[in-house]
Enzyme design. Structure first.
Site, PDB file in Angstrom:
ATOM      1  N   LYS A 256      35.331  40.747  50.644  1.00 47.45           N
ATOM      2  CA  LYS A 256      34.685  41.954  51.148  1.00 47.45           C
ATOM      3  C   LYS A 256      34.949  43.070  50.134  1.00 47.45           C
ATOM      4  O   LYS A 256      35.932  43.797  50.218  1.00 47.45           O
ATOM      5  CB  LYS A 256      35.236  42.297  52.530  1.00 47.45           C
ATOM      6  CG  LYS A 256      34.369  43.251  53.335  1.00 47.45           C
ATOM      7  CD  LYS A 256      34.709  44.673  53.023  1.00 47.45           C
ATOM      8  CE  LYS A 256      33.924  45.640  53.887  1.00 47.45           C
ATOM      9  NZ  LYS A 256      34.220  47.050  53.560  1.00 47.45           N
TER      10      LYS A 256
ATOM     11  N   SER B 206      39.005  43.302  51.708  1.00 47.57           N
ATOM     12  CA  SER B 206      38.796  44.722  51.417  1.00 47.57           C
ATOM     13  C   SER B 206      39.996  45.349  50.693  1.00 47.57           C
ATOM     14  O   SER B 206      40.265  45.020  49.543  1.00 47.57           O
ATOM     15  CB  SER B 206      38.486  45.466  52.724  1.00 47.57           C
ATOM     16  OG  SER B 206      38.003  46.751  52.481  1.00 47.57           O
TER      17      SER B 206
ATOM     18  N   ASP C 218      45.224  41.811  37.623  1.00 46.79           N
ATOM     19  CA  ASP C 218      44.623  42.195  36.346  1.00 46.79           C
ATOM     20  C   ASP C 218      45.630  42.849  35.411  1.00 46.79           C
ATOM     21  O   ASP C 218      45.553  42.686  34.190  1.00 46.79           O
ATOM     22  CB  ASP C 218      43.447  43.142  36.577  1.00 46.79           C
ATOM     23  CG  ASP C 218      42.169  42.405  36.967  1.00 46.79           C
ATOM     24  OD1 ASP C 218      42.255  41.175  37.208  1.00 46.79           O
ATOM     25  OD2 ASP C 218      41.098  43.032  37.035  1.00 46.79           O
TER      26      ASP C 218
END
Length: 475
Positions: A339, A314, A325
């Protein structure tokens, strides 16, 4: 028959009243603009009437309606749930980082309570409770048939009282029995230290209300005492997640201002959002105060590694994905939990609420985290991790990824995407004692430091590799 029909009509009125009072109609209208399913509601009232007339014992209307609401939500996915007054209160208290209980992050699987992760420095952690343990009995009461909320209520309690857990653990021939003493759980969500001169380690074990402030204090002190820090390891292993704004803030601490951190996409317009490295998106203050302004500027540029594993879920996956990224940090470890769904808490009347999955998380590069997780840039296994970890994609009724057909699986149920990995044990149970995270025996941390130094990184500990059988030559 007439009596049953009358009860059914009364139930239909009760259901209609519940739907109106809980604003379900408003939610349904906003999302689908469709009318209520009359035939299905009629079937519901018939079942309701049959239970009221024929069940072996009398059942209160409130219990039937509550269980119906709970069934609607738990039938959707593993993370949607109905929160009664006590569960709603415990959720609010839990985000503050202090509550009474055992210290276990739990979920539900096949009717049993499944341990997602024991929280560090709690009774459960010290007693050796492990991720993926199935709790099958609480004292003398079987868990099968309980709701997750009921099980959590039984595990919570006054400090210094005891509870006996009966646990089914893979690899054990018989259930294990563990007696735990409840305590006030004060979760220290941030820890830090200098591993060796020039290289720091900061661990976030959970995302709570005060996590960002604690991270700022730890980093400010570390850089004050070590102004020429050459590298930093952000450790998110076994971090089950927590508050979204905390994940945005932690990511923003290391990224340039206004960087995209995460986006969410769902059916409702208010579920389509983008979160940036700005105080408006991570500050909990109504004034929009910048909690990160006390950080030294070097935090934005120091070379970084993010450590993750199958217990990173999460919010921790949001941070790892954002730093990956933006090429701000190298992600090292093993595949994360996956998740990547957003649960919105919708308060209802009488201090209850529903926790409803409303959107999916996407990294700045547009990758859906759901059921896939974050793939490390460099895979490094933990030689003391003997668990075959269950990931989000293994949970019953898990939400699909949303960007890959059939959740990235082929017709035989095998993963199409080579990035999807199942974390396998690298040692047999009993071969090695789990290393303390951040210690000199922490193999993954050692490899993270090696990477920051520009040295070769070992994917597997040499002691483990030496014990693996050699490949059989083919003729």
């Amino acid at each position: 028959m007439q009596k049953l029909r009358n009860i059914g009509l009364i139930a239909l009125g009760a259901v209609a009243g519940v739907l109106i009072s809980l604003n379900f109609q408003a939610i349904a209208d906003r999302a689908t603009r469709s009318s209520l399913p009359i035939e299905e509601l009629r079937a519901f009232t018939e079942v309701f009437g049959a239970i009221k007339s024929n069940y072996v014992e009398p059942v209160e209307d409130k219990k039937l309606i509550t269980e119906a609401i709970n069934g609607m939500l738990t039938g959707l996915d593993p993370h949607s749930a109905y929160l009664d007054q006590e569960a709603f209160r415990e959720l609010q208290v839990g985000t503050q980082g202090q509550f009474g209980g055992l210290g276990i992050e739990v979920g539900m699987e096949d009717g049993f309570v499944k341990v997602i992760s024991p929280i560090e420095d709690t009774p459960a952690f010290k007693a050796g409770i492990k991720p993926n343990d199935l709790i099958i009995k609480l004292d003398e009461t079987p868990v099968k048939g309980m709701t997750l909320n009921d099980a959590v209520k039984r595990m919570r309690g006054k400090p210094n009282t005891t509870i006996t857990l009966t646990i089914s653990r893979k690899g054990e021939s018989a259930p294990l029995t563990v007696t735990l003493t409840r305590a006030i759980i004060r979760v220290q969500s941030v820890k830090s230290k200098v591993i060796e001169p020039g290289y720091g380690w900061v661990r976030v074990s959970q995302f709570q209300e005060a996590t960002t402030e604690h991270l700022v204090k730890h980093l400010a002190q570390m850089f004050k005492q070590n102004p020429n820090l050459k590298g930093l390891v952000l450790d998110l292993r076994n971090d089950p997640g927590g508050l979204l704004h905390g994940a945005v803030a932690i990511s923003s601490a290391f990224l340039p201002a206004k960087s995209l951190i995460v986006s969410t996409d769902g059916r409702a317009e208010d579920a389509k959002k983008k979160f940036f490295a700005t105080p408006d998106d991570y500050s909990r203050s109504s004034r929009g105060d910048d909690v990160l302004k006390q950080l030294p500027q070097a935090v934005k540029t120091v070379p970084m590694v993010v450590l993750v594993n199958g217990g990173s879920a999460s919010a921790s996956e949001i941070v790892a994905g954002a730093l990956q990224d933006h090429k701000r940090a190298t992600v090292i470890g093993t595949q994360t939990f996956g998740k990547g769904s957003v649960q919105t808490i919708m308060p209802l009347g009488n201090n209850t609420a529903i926790k409803l999955t409303t959107a999916r998380y996407f990294t700045p590069g547009g990758r859906s985290i759901q059921a896939l997780g974050i793939k490390p840039d460099i895979v490094v296994e933990d030689p003391t991790d003997t668990l075959t970890r269950v990931r989000e994609a293994d949970l019953t009724r898990h939400l699909l990824n949303g960007t890959k057909p059939e959740d990235g699986k082929d017709k035989d149920g095998k993963d199409k995407d080579p990035a999807v990995q199942r974390t396998k044990p690298t040692a047999q149970p009993g071969d090695a004692k789990p290393a303390e995270l951040g210690s000199k025996d922490d193999f993954q941390l050692q490899q993270a430091i090696a990477h920051l130094k520009g040295e070769p990184v070992k994917a597997v500990s040499p002691t483990v590799a030496a014990t693996k059988p050699a490949a059989t030559p083919t003729n």
